[in-house]
Structure formats: structure tokens, C-alpha cells
Design a protein around this motif. Structure first.
Motif, mmCIF file in Angstrom:
data_model
loop_
_atom_site.group_PDB
_atom_site.id
_atom_site.type_symbol
_atom_site.label_atom_id
_atom_site.label_comp_id
_atom_site.label_asym_id
_atom_site.label_seq_id
_atom_site.Cartn_x
_atom_site.Cartn_y
_atom_site.Cartn_z
ATOM 1 N N ARG A 31 0.829 -1.201 0.000
ATOM 2 C CA ARG A 31 0.000 0.000 0.000
ATOM 3 C C ARG A 31 0.869 1.258 0.000
ATOM 4 O O ARG A 31 0.620 2.208 -0.745
ATOM 5 N N HIS A 32 1.926 1.259 0.815
ATOM 6 C CA HIS A 32 2.814 2.429 0.865
ATOM 7 C C HIS A 32 3.550 2.622 -0.454
ATOM 8 O O HIS A 32 3.707 3.750 -0.917
ATOM 9 N N SER A 33 4.013 1.549 -1.071
ATOM 10 C CA SER A 33 4.719 1.688 -2.345
ATOM 11 C C SER A 33 3.756 2.141 -3.442
ATOM 12 O O SER A 33 4.138 2.887 -4.338
ATOM 13 N N GLU A 34 2.499 1.712 -3.365
ATOM 14 C CA GLU A 34 1.495 2.142 -4.344
ATOM 15 C C GLU A 34 1.205 3.629 -4.191
ATOM 16 O O GLU A 34 0.988 4.328 -5.181
ATOM 17 N N GLU A 35 1.214 4.133 -2.968
ATOM 18 C CA GLU A 35 0.984 5.557 -2.732
ATOM 19 C C GLU A 35 2.115 6.407 -3.293
ATOM 20 O O GLU A 35 1.899 7.548 -3.684
ATOM 21 N N ARG A 36 3.321 5.871 -3.337
ATOM 22 C CA ARG A 36 4.483 6.629 -3.815
ATOM 23 C C ARG A 36 4.734 6.462 -5.310
ATOM 24 O O ARG A 36 5.610 7.103 -5.864
ATOM 25 N N LEU A 68 2.517 14.498 -5.525
ATOM 26 C CA LEU A 68 3.276 13.338 -5.079
ATOM 27 C C LEU A 68 4.654 13.792 -4.644
ATOM 28 O O LEU A 68 5.418 14.343 -5.433
ATOM 29 N N LYS A 69 4.945 13.584 -3.372
ATOM 30 C CA LYS A 69 6.264 13.891 -2.822
ATOM 31 C C LYS A 69 6.911 12.589 -2.381
ATOM 32 O O LYS A 69 6.306 11.521 -2.475
ATOM 33 N N SER A 70 8.118 12.660 -1.874
ATOM 34 C CA SER A 70 8.833 11.446 -1.464
ATOM 35 C C SER A 70 8.150 10.733 -0.299
ATOM 36 O O SER A 70 8.285 9.521 -0.154
ATOM 37 N N ASP A 71 7.395 11.462 0.515
ATOM 38 C CA ASP A 71 6.726 10.830 1.657
ATOM 39 C C ASP A 71 5.272 10.447 1.357
ATOM 40 O O ASP A 71 4.533 10.073 2.256
ATOM 41 N N GLY A 72 4.847 10.528 0.091
ATOM 42 C CA GLY A 72 3.505 10.106 -0.281
ATOM 43 C C GLY A 72 2.713 11.202 -0.954
ATOM 44 O O GLY A 72 3.255 12.235 -1.364
ATOM 45 N N ARG A 73 1.411 10.966 -1.042
ATOM 46 C CA ARG A 73 0.509 11.912 -1.698
ATOM 47 C C ARG A 73 0.008 12.955 -0.709
ATOM 48 O O ARG A 73 -0.226 12.652 0.449
ATOM 49 N N HIS A 74 -0.150 14.184 -1.221
ATOM 50 C CA HIS A 74 -0.678 15.281 -0.425
ATOM 51 C C HIS A 74 -1.818 15.927 -1.201
ATOM 52 O O HIS A 74 -1.743 16.088 -2.423
ATOM 53 N N TYR A 75 -2.870 16.297 -0.500
ATOM 54 C CA TYR A 75 -4.048 16.915 -1.096
ATOM 55 C C TYR A 75 -4.054 18.391 -0.713
ATOM 56 O O TYR A 75 -4.007 18.723 0.465
ATOM 57 N N ILE A 76 -4.125 19.248 -1.722
ATOM 58 C CA ILE A 76 -4.071 20.690 -1.492
ATOM 59 C C ILE A 76 -5.266 21.333 -2.197
ATOM 60 O O ILE A 76 -5.530 21.056 -3.359
ATOM 61 N N THR A 77 -5.976 22.179 -1.470
ATOM 62 C CA THR A 77 -7.090 22.919 -2.051
ATOM 63 C C THR A 77 -6.743 24.395 -1.998
ATOM 64 O O THR A 77 -6.349 24.909 -0.955
#
Length: 113
Positions: A31-36, A68-77
Motif C-alpha cells: 500500500r505504501h509503495s502504491e501511494e508513492r 506526489l512527494k517522497s513521503d507520499g501523496r498530499h491533497y491541497i485545495t
């Protein structure tokens, strides 16, 4: 023994706790590798993202970006204030004191709010 009970016991499986923990750990790692992992974005999708950004910039609308950053996905509005095509930087007003800078290389999804 009836056929129903026989099938019940053949389909149920017992698992040792250490095997269950190992499977859970493996599932978490997947799951973590899929997020990255960076998704494939084709040219048509890039044009759609560019159109949404331009409309939001022109009409002062808010967007939801997934980066997508090195530590995973981030959601920004936020509302785009400026885009620099030469550097690939998008300046967003997220409601904080300072604008938020996003690199276009990090963006994996754009949608209207």
C-alpha cells in the motif's frame, strides 16, 4: 457428517499469528509503495489539467490538487494566483498567510472544487 459441515471445514483455514503479522506487514508495504508510485498521465489528461488550471486562474475558482512527494501523496485545495510555464511553478492561495508553491512535476491530479 453432512455435506454442508464438511465444506465448511475444508474452506476454513487457520493461520499462525506470525504468518498473519507477516501478511499484514507485506500488505502495508504494498500500500505504501502504491501511494508513492507515479501514475501514468497521458497527453490528453495533461491538457485537461492545464485547461482546469487556466479556467480557475481566469475565473478565480478553487481547485483540488493531488501532489506526489517522497513521503507520499498530499491533497491541497486552493485558488491559483499565478503559473510560471518556464519554471513549472504554480502559486496557490490556500488561505494561509503565505502562498503555497507547487511544482508542476509533482502534480498528479487536478479537479474542480
Amino acid at each position: 457428517m453432512s455435506k454442508k459441515n464438511e465444506q465448511q471445514f475444508t474452506s476454513s483455514k487457520m493461520m499462525l499469528p506470525e504468518h498473519r503479522c507477516g501478511l499484514q506487514k507485506h500488505s502495508d508495504e504494498l500500500r505504501h509503495s502504491e501511494e508513492r508510485r507515479r501514475p501514468m498521465i497521458d497527453e490528453q489528461m495533461q491538457e485537461e489539467y492545464q485547461r482546469l488550471l487556466n479556467e480557475a486562474l481566469f475565473h478565480h475558482r478553487r481547485l483540488k490538487l493531488i501532489i506526489l512527494k517522497s513521503d507520499g501523496r498530499h491533497y491541497i485545495t486552493g485558488m491559483p494566483l499565478r503559473m510560471d510555464p518556464t519554471t513549472g511553478i504554480i502559486l496557490l492561495d490556500t488561505g494561509l498567510l503565505h502562498p503555497f508553491y507547487v511544482s508542476a512535476d509533482e502534480v498528479i491530479s487536478v479537479s474542480s472544487v
